[in-house]
Design a protein around this motif. Structure first.
Motif, PDB file in Angstrom:
ATOM      1  N   THR A  85       1.257 -15.116  35.965  1.00 16.59           N
ATOM      2  CA  THR A  85       0.232 -14.255  35.376  1.00 16.59           C
ATOM      3  C   THR A  85       0.261 -12.864  36.022  1.00 16.59           C
ATOM      4  OG1 THR A  85      -1.039 -16.304  35.175  1.00 16.59           O
ATOM      5  CG2 THR A  85      -2.193 -14.261  34.654  1.00 16.59           C
ATOM      6  N   HIS A  86       0.445 -12.835  37.352  1.00 20.86           N
ATOM      7  CA  HIS A  86       0.563 -11.549  38.063  1.00 20.86           C
ATOM      8  C   HIS A  86       1.720 -10.713  37.517  1.00 20.86           C
ATOM      9  CE1 HIS A  86      -2.451 -12.757  40.838  1.00 20.86           C
ATOM     10  NE2 HIS A  86      -1.716 -13.137  41.866  1.00 20.86           N
ATOM     11  N   ALA A  87       2.819 -11.350  37.161  1.00 21.37           N
ATOM     12  CA  ALA A  87       4.006 -10.604  36.693  1.00 21.37           C
ATOM     13  C   ALA A  87       3.689  -9.833  35.412  1.00 21.37           C
ATOM     14  CB  ALA A  87       5.182 -11.553  36.469  1.00 21.37           C
ATOM     15  N   ILE A  88       2.797 -10.390  34.594  1.00 23.18           N
ATOM     16  CA  ILE A  88       2.377  -9.705  33.363  1.00 23.18           C
ATOM     17  C   ILE A  88       1.427  -8.556  33.717  1.00 23.18           C
ATOM     18  CG2 ILE A  88       1.093  -9.997  31.189  1.00 23.18           C
ATOM     19  CD1 ILE A  88       2.039 -12.985  31.256  1.00 23.18           C
ATOM     20  N   TRP A  89       0.395  -8.894  34.487  1.00 19.81           N
ATOM     21  CA  TRP A  89      -0.673  -7.940  34.835  1.00 19.81           C
ATOM     22  C   TRP A  89      -0.121  -6.728  35.582  1.00 19.81           C
ATOM     23  CZ3 TRP A  89      -5.473  -7.758  33.103  1.00 19.81           C
ATOM     24  CH2 TRP A  89      -6.428  -7.016  33.803  1.00 19.81           C
ATOM     25  N   ARG A  90       0.777  -6.983  36.531  1.00 20.92           N
ATOM     26  CA  ARG A  90       1.320  -5.892  37.344  1.00 20.92           C
ATOM     27  C   ARG A  90       2.220  -4.959  36.534  1.00 20.92           C
ATOM     28  NH1 ARG A  90       1.006  -5.991  42.722  1.00 20.92           N
ATOM     29  NH2 ARG A  90       3.157  -5.331  42.948  1.00 20.92           N
ATOM     30  N   ASN A  91       2.626  -5.372  35.332  1.00 20.19           N
ATOM     31  CA  ASN A  91       3.347  -4.492  34.414  1.00 20.19           C
ATOM     32  C   ASN A  91       2.381  -3.742  33.485  1.00 20.19           C
ATOM     33  OD1 ASN A  91       6.425  -4.480  34.379  1.00 20.19           O
ATOM     34  ND2 ASN A  91       6.054  -6.662  34.634  1.00 20.19           N
ATOM     35  N   ARG A  92       1.089  -3.819  33.779  1.00 23.89           N
ATOM     36  CA  ARG A  92       0.043  -3.189  32.955  1.00 23.89           C
ATOM     37  C   ARG A  92       0.006  -3.750  31.543  1.00 23.89           C
ATOM     38  NH1 ARG A  92      -1.827   1.717  35.220  1.00 23.89           N
ATOM     39  NH2 ARG A  92      -0.787   2.192  37.180  1.00 23.89           N
ATOM     40  N   LEU A  93       0.290  -5.050  31.455  1.00 23.80           N
ATOM     41  CA  LEU A  93       0.206  -5.747  30.171  1.00 23.80           C
ATOM     42  C   LEU A  93      -0.908  -6.784  30.272  1.00 23.80           C
ATOM     43  CD1 LEU A  93       4.053  -6.182  29.728  1.00 23.80           C
ATOM     44  CD2 LEU A  93       2.607  -4.463  28.634  1.00 23.80           C
ATOM     45  N   THR A  94      -1.334  -7.324  29.124  1.00 26.61           N
ATOM     46  CA  THR A  94      -2.479  -8.226  29.120  1.00 26.61           C
ATOM     47  C   THR A  94      -2.051  -9.670  28.869  1.00 26.61           C
ATOM     48  OG1 THR A  94      -3.818  -6.425  28.256  1.00 26.61           O
ATOM     49  CG2 THR A  94      -4.743  -8.633  28.072  1.00 26.61           C
ATOM     50  N   PRO A  95      -2.332 -10.565  29.840  1.00 28.54           N
ATOM     51  CA  PRO A  95      -2.056 -11.974  29.585  1.00 28.54           C
ATOM     52  C   PRO A  95      -3.060 -12.542  28.583  1.00 28.54           C
ATOM     53  CG  PRO A  95      -2.549 -11.555  31.930  1.00 28.54           C
ATOM     54  CD  PRO A  95      -2.925 -10.332  31.162  1.00 28.54           C
ATOM     55  N   VAL A  96      -2.564 -13.371  27.655  1.00 27.62           N
ATOM     56  CA  VAL A  96      -3.425 -14.101  26.714  1.00 27.62           C
ATOM     57  C   VAL A  96      -3.084 -15.570  26.920  1.00 27.62           C
ATOM     58  CG1 VAL A  96      -3.855 -14.563  24.267  1.00 27.62           C
ATOM     59  CG2 VAL A  96      -3.543 -12.199  25.062  1.00 27.62           C
ATOM     60  N   PHE A  97      -4.116 -16.403  27.153  1.00 21.14           N
ATOM     61  CA  PHE A  97      -3.848 -17.775  27.578  1.00 21.14           C
ATOM     62  C   PHE A  97      -3.808 -18.767  26.431  1.00 21.14           C
ATOM     63  CE2 PHE A  97      -5.673 -15.617  31.288  1.00 21.14           C
ATOM     64  CZ  PHE A  97      -4.644 -15.822  32.187  1.00 21.14           C
ATOM     65  N   CYS A  98      -2.729 -19.534  26.405  1.00 18.14           N
ATOM     66  CA  CYS A  98      -2.529 -20.588  25.403  1.00 18.14           C
ATOM     67  C   CYS A  98      -2.636 -21.929  26.126  1.00 18.14           C
ATOM     68  CB  CYS A  98      -1.138 -20.419  24.795  1.00 18.14           C
ATOM     69  SG  CYS A  98      -0.736 -21.632  23.537  1.00 18.14           S
ATOM     70  N   ASP A  99      -3.201 -22.921  25.471  1.00 16.65           N
ATOM     71  CA  ASP A  99      -3.359 -24.234  26.115  1.00 16.65           C
ATOM     72  C   ASP A  99      -2.007 -24.942  26.252  1.00 16.65           C
ATOM     73  OD1 ASP A  99      -4.723 -26.218  27.415  1.00 16.65           O
ATOM     74  OD2 ASP A  99      -5.867 -26.925  25.682  1.00 16.65           O
ATOM     75  N   ILE A 100      -2.012 -26.027  27.030  1.00 19.46           N
ATOM     76  CA  ILE A 100      -0.795 -26.816  27.258  1.00 19.46           C
ATOM     77  C   ILE A 100      -0.882 -28.147  26.516  1.00 19.46           C
ATOM     78  CG2 ILE A 100      -0.332 -25.763  29.492  1.00 19.46           C
ATOM     79  CD1 ILE A 100      -1.526 -28.326  30.816  1.00 19.46           C
ATOM     80  N   ARG A 101       0.239 -28.850  26.469  1.00 21.48           N
ATOM     81  CA  ARG A 101       0.250 -30.204  25.909  1.00 21.48           C
ATOM     82  C   ARG A 101      -0.061 -31.185  27.028  1.00 21.48           C
ATOM     83  NH1 ARG A 101       5.895 -30.305  22.605  1.00 21.48           N
ATOM     84  NH2 ARG A 101       6.776 -29.988  24.680  1.00 21.48           N
ATOM     85  N   LYS A 102      -0.884 -32.180  26.712  1.00 25.23           N
ATOM     86  CA  LYS A 102      -1.236 -33.177  27.729  1.00 25.23           C
ATOM     87  C   LYS A 102      -0.045 -34.075  28.072  1.00 25.23           C
ATOM     88  CE  LYS A 102      -6.156 -34.295  28.032  1.00 25.23           C
ATOM     89  NZ  LYS A 102      -7.204 -35.216  27.569  1.00 25.23           N
ATOM     90  N   SER A 103       0.941 -34.114  27.181  1.00 25.70           N
ATOM     91  CA  SER A 103       2.082 -35.015  27.393  1.00 25.70           C
ATOM     92  C   SER A 103       3.040 -34.513  28.456  1.00 25.70           C
ATOM     93  CB  SER A 103       2.836 -35.193  26.077  1.00 25.70           C
ATOM     94  OG  SER A 103       3.213 -33.920  25.564  1.00 25.70           O
ATOM     95  N   ASP A 104       3.236 -33.188  28.532  1.00 22.93           N
ATOM     96  CA  ASP A 104       4.213 -32.694  29.522  1.00 22.93           C
ATOM     97  C   ASP A 104       3.770 -31.398  30.212  1.00 22.93           C
ATOM     98  OD1 ASP A 104       4.576 -30.765  27.617  1.00 22.93           O
ATOM     99  OD2 ASP A 104       6.691 -31.181  27.247  1.00 22.93           O
ATOM    100  N   TYR A 105       2.546 -30.956  29.917  1.00 25.23           N
ATOM    101  CA  TYR A 105       1.915 -29.825  30.623  1.00 25.23           C
ATOM    102  C   TYR A 105       2.523 -28.452  30.291  1.00 25.23           C
ATOM    103  CZ  TYR A 105       1.520 -34.213  33.215  1.00 25.23           C
ATOM    104  OH  TYR A 105       1.415 -35.540  33.536  1.00 25.23           O
ATOM    105  N   THR A 106       3.460 -28.404  29.319  1.00 24.45           N
ATOM    106  CA  THR A 106       4.024 -27.108  28.927  1.00 24.45           C
ATOM    107  C   THR A 106       3.191 -26.506  27.793  1.00 24.45           C
ATOM    108  OG1 THR A 106       5.505 -28.044  27.250  1.00 24.45           O
ATOM    109  CG2 THR A 106       6.360 -27.892  29.513  1.00 24.45           C
ATOM    110  N   MET A 107       3.435 -25.219  27.499  1.00 22.87           N
ATOM    111  CA  MET A 107       2.679 -24.505  26.472  1.00 22.87           C
ATOM    112  C   MET A 107       2.704 -25.264  25.140  1.00 22.87           C
ATOM    113  SD  MET A 107       3.302 -20.644  25.034  1.00 22.87           S
ATOM    114  CE  MET A 107       2.835 -19.782  26.524  1.00 22.87           C
ATOM    115  N   ASP A 108       1.537 -25.389  24.512  1.00 21.78           N
ATOM    116  CA  ASP A 108       1.425 -26.095  23.243  1.00 21.78           C
ATOM    117  C   ASP A 108       1.823 -25.164  22.096  1.00 21.78           C
ATOM    118  OD1 ASP A 108       0.805 -27.583  21.060  1.00 21.78           O
ATOM    119  OD2 ASP A 108      -1.304 -27.936  21.599  1.00 21.78           O
TER     120      ASP A 108
END
Ligand SMILES: *Cc1c(COP(=O)(O)O)cnc(C)c1O
Length: 364
Positions: free
Chosen positions: A87-110
């Motif tokens: 998340t810091h890597a996005i913010w420190r580039n002056r860009l805005t993180p937008v959060f997407c939920d994960i899958r309960k099966s493997d914890y990666t982005m849904d």
């Protein structure tokens, strides 16, 4: 006392042999012979056209984002269930993180959650192959193509893995690896960006070496994130042994799976056909008769140190609270408050893994 992780080291004499040349050349950093050799070896090991080495994984990820030239204030869709570096890597580039939920099966982005978050400001998707569980690269790639977005993978946990024979370094527009001391493969500190597009070579070189292109030419305000010769020498040694490293970890993970899988309140996620894993982590989601925090302290009282990894979510860190999506990731919140990563490293004794399982089974 059993820590959650322990760095693997090459044989002492092997490392000494490797750094001998550095004494002879007096070339300590700035893309010397070890750097070039290591970079070439990584390119062939990973099967990617380009590898740019960095002093650490975080600066590699920051550099990967910077190299794409997104306009200030643009949005990047990412996951809150990760190490805060993402998340810091996005913010420190002056860009805005937008959060997407994960899958309960493997914890990666849904992938089902991504399109609803896309706006005219969205420029990229930055998912994480968390614990070495590969994201659904096919669907994420299809969404990105449809909307004209870049995909940058945080592959910090996935070094050495392949899916259906294809190295994970090949997915997306760029993938970042961390070679931190605690990772499966390390250069003490270190990192890399892997990619196919020739157009990224120059911007990545600029960002890690002050924007210096020649003795009298500076193209812009670059930083300093060069990998030095000692780091590269450690990488050359450790790459020779990465197969053994992964095999030893696999044996320990096997003990955990055999003893713990299928028990009430114990969920071991992330199973996936075609994925050759690196066994970097052994995350377990505890529920039912278990209380995660209680188990964490009970194991610590017995000299077994596990980690609430990842807790808290990065979206609950002060500066990110209230950003879009931050309070709409129930699966990530659930996993974050129920997961523990168990001790896992190459020279963890099988008997110790057995003892850890005994403690867990007894505590329910
Ligand atoms: C380790 C890690 C990083 C940062 O890498 P460093 O080499 O420690 O700078 C980034 N993202 C994730 C998911 C990590 O685990």
């Amino acid at each position: 006392m059993i820590q959650v992780t322990r760095s693997s080291m090459p044989d002492f004499n092997e490392f000494c042999d490797e750094i001998k040349d550095i004494w002879d050349s007096r070339w300590l950093t700035n893309m010397g012979a070890k750097h070039e050799q290591f970079c070439g070896e990584l390119r062939s090991y990973l099967g990617v056209p380009h590898v740019t080495l960095f002093s650490n994984g975080h600066l590699a990820l920051e550099g990967a984002v910077a190299s794409m030239g997104f306009p200030e204030g643009a949005e990047i869709i990412t996951t809150p269930f990760t190490f805060v570096s993402t998340t810091h890597a996005i913010w420190r580039n002056r860009l805005t993180p937008v959060f997407c939920d994960i899958r309960k099966s493997d914890y990666t982005m849904d992938p089902d959650g991504i399109e609803a978050l896309i706006t005219e400001k969205t420029c990229a998707i930055l998912p994480v192959h968390v614990y070495g569980n590969l994201c659904n690269t096919e669907r994420i790639g299809a969404i990105a193509r449809k909307h004209g977005l870049k995909v940058i993978y945080d592959a910090a946990h996935a070094f050495g893995e392949t899916l259906d024979g294809k190295n994970v370094a090949c997915f997306g527009d760029a993938s970042m690896f961390s070679f931190h001391a605690t990772k499966v493969f390390h250069t003490i500190e270190g990192g890399a960006v892997c990619y196919a597009d020739d157009a990224l070579v120059q911007p990545l070189d600029d960002v890690k070496n002050f924007g210096i292109r020649g003795p009298e030419e500076i193209c812009g305000p670059g930083g300093n994130a060069k990998m030095n010769e000692f780091q590269a020498a450690m990488g050359i040694c450790n790459l020779r042994h990465v197969h053994e490293e992964i095999a030893k970890r696999k044996a320990i993970a096997g003990v955990y799976s055999e003893r713990l899988a299928g028990r009430e309140g114990i969920l071991i996620g992330g199973d996936r056909p075609g994925l050759v894993r690196n066994y970097g982590y052994f995350p377990v989601v505890f529920d039912g008769p278990y209380d995660r925090d209680d188990l964490h302290s009970y194991l610590a009282e017995n000299d077994v140190f596990t980690r609430k990894y990842f807790y808290p979510l990065t979206s609950s860190v002060g500066c990110y609270r209230g950003l879009k999506g931050a309070s709409e990731t129930p699966a990530a919140e659930y996993v974050s408050s129920h997961v523990l990563t168990l001790p896992l490293y190459a020279d963890l004794a099988a008997e110790d893994a057995e003892r850890i399982c005994d403690l867990i089974i007894r505590r329910r």
